[in-house]
Design an enzyme around this catalytic site. Structure first.
Site, mmCIF file in Angstrom:
data_model
loop_
_atom_site.group_PDB
_atom_site.id
_atom_site.type_symbol
_atom_site.label_atom_id
_atom_site.label_comp_id
_atom_site.label_asym_id
_atom_site.label_seq_id
_atom_site.Cartn_x
_atom_site.Cartn_y
_atom_site.Cartn_z
ATOM 1 C CB SER A 196 -0.606 0.193 0.926
ATOM 2 O OG SER A 196 -1.648 -1.186 1.046
ATOM 3 C CG HIS A 235 -2.862 3.027 4.690
ATOM 4 N ND1 HIS A 235 -3.003 3.169 5.683
ATOM 5 C CD2 HIS A 235 -2.201 2.275 3.753
ATOM 6 C CE1 HIS A 235 -3.519 1.759 6.160
ATOM 7 N NE2 HIS A 235 -2.867 1.214 4.741
ATOM 8 N NE ARG A 249 0.232 5.295 9.984
ATOM 9 C CZ ARG A 249 0.692 4.443 10.098
ATOM 10 N NH1 ARG A 249 1.436 3.750 9.682
ATOM 11 N NH2 ARG A 249 -0.220 2.656 9.526
#
Lengths: 211, 211
Positions: B19, B45, B42
């Site tokens: 990812s 994500h 992040r």
């Protein structure tokens, strides 16, 4: 400004009403049934994107079946704590239990045993609670894949599945697999988008028609 | 397929690695410092959108100050249960307390008393815990406005503020107000986008550099 106050709406009900009015004005809901549109509006509200409608897809009987299950007291099985905590308990029609087994003490060892993620192992721990439940996946593609595998291996079947995992690895594929499976009414956000807020909003829309 | 198995990555660490590799390949992080980029990755994500980078903005000292506060044991004050439950406790550097007062028994009555939402009233209940805390707003614009009002009226000041409420009424304005206030390091998602997942991801990125 000497009091430090800003100019904004401070009434929760007024904020909701204004939000839903903006959404209904801006969103293209023409491809949806009225029942699906009601769910879509709440999902839009949760993510701030009217364009999410293009990525939403529903089995034709999803809203009807999921609402009936909730009214009959179906448990709501969630793949993550965020989903579980996004569900407004006061909206639920039958004090439906909301369950998440991700932090169950048995989950890490079970994950090693089945060779899958903790999110997938948490689905195994649902056991017979899956039968006629409303399943809500808002985080982990592996949880959705695992659920479908267990059903294909003869496991218990939920009443309906909200498949809205988010992300870059497996999310799209797991949702396509759910729609292709086809035997259980489903709602998905196609592609990479999704997440716990959208999944919980879907439950909240099914649980009560109040806006 | 007779076993019902699908073809997908079942190893959590491998899913994370893949990812983050996809995100770093696709996202335009060129306008960010390396520290901000790590936070941005992040957040991407968490929401599945590489294009969220365009909406992110940081005070220059935000990452440094927020990380230092967490290492010093700062409490993390959240506007919603979803934010609180999206923070990975194992990543926190000092077993930092994570607090949400939205379901405090006093919140509804206090909301009526101050003529504001429950989310705003919950901020009043933080009291002196605000001092040097990391504040995380992932849901309610009124919570962010209220926090700024209390500070402008002489209240305690947090170390840093993550301002990522989502939605159609007040979200954009509250985040613009935070950035304009300027006295306390901030991170925001401009406009309507935001939400508990992005806000919690921001905390998780500050809490540990592990991916």
């Amino acid at each position: 400004m000497t009091t430090g106050a800003y100019d904004y709406i401070r009434d929760g009900a007024a904020i909701y009403a204004r939000s839903f009015a903006i959404i209904r004005e801006e969103a293209d809901l023409s491809g949806l049934t009225p029942e699906q549109a009601r769910v879509a509006v709440r999902i839009i509200h949760a993510c701030g994107m009217v364009e999410i409608v293009r990525h939403l897809a529903f089995a034709p009987d999803f809203v009807r079946v999921a609402e009936r299950a909730l009214k009959a007291g179906a448990p709501i099985l969630c793949d993550s704590e965020m989903v579980a905590h996004g569900i407004t308990r006061a909206r639920l029609p039958a004090e439906n239990p909301v369950l998440c087994t991700l932090r169950d003490m048995r989950t890490p060892e079970l994950a090693r045993f089945i060779g899958n993620t903790r999110s997938a192992a948490a689905v195994d721990l649902w056991g017979s609670d899956v039968e006629n439940a409303l399943v809500v996946i808002g985080n982990a593609p592996t949880a959705l894949f695992r659920l479908l595998e267990l059903i294909r291996q003869g496991g218990k079947r939920p009443a309906a599945i909200i498949g809205m995992p988010v992300g870059f690895v497996g999310a799209m594929e797991s949702k396509d697999a759910l729609a292709a499976f086809g035997e259980i009414p489903w709602a998905i956000v196609r592609g990479r988008l999704g997440g716990s807020a959208m999944a919980a909003a879907c439950v909240n829309a099914l649980a009560s028609h109040a806006e």
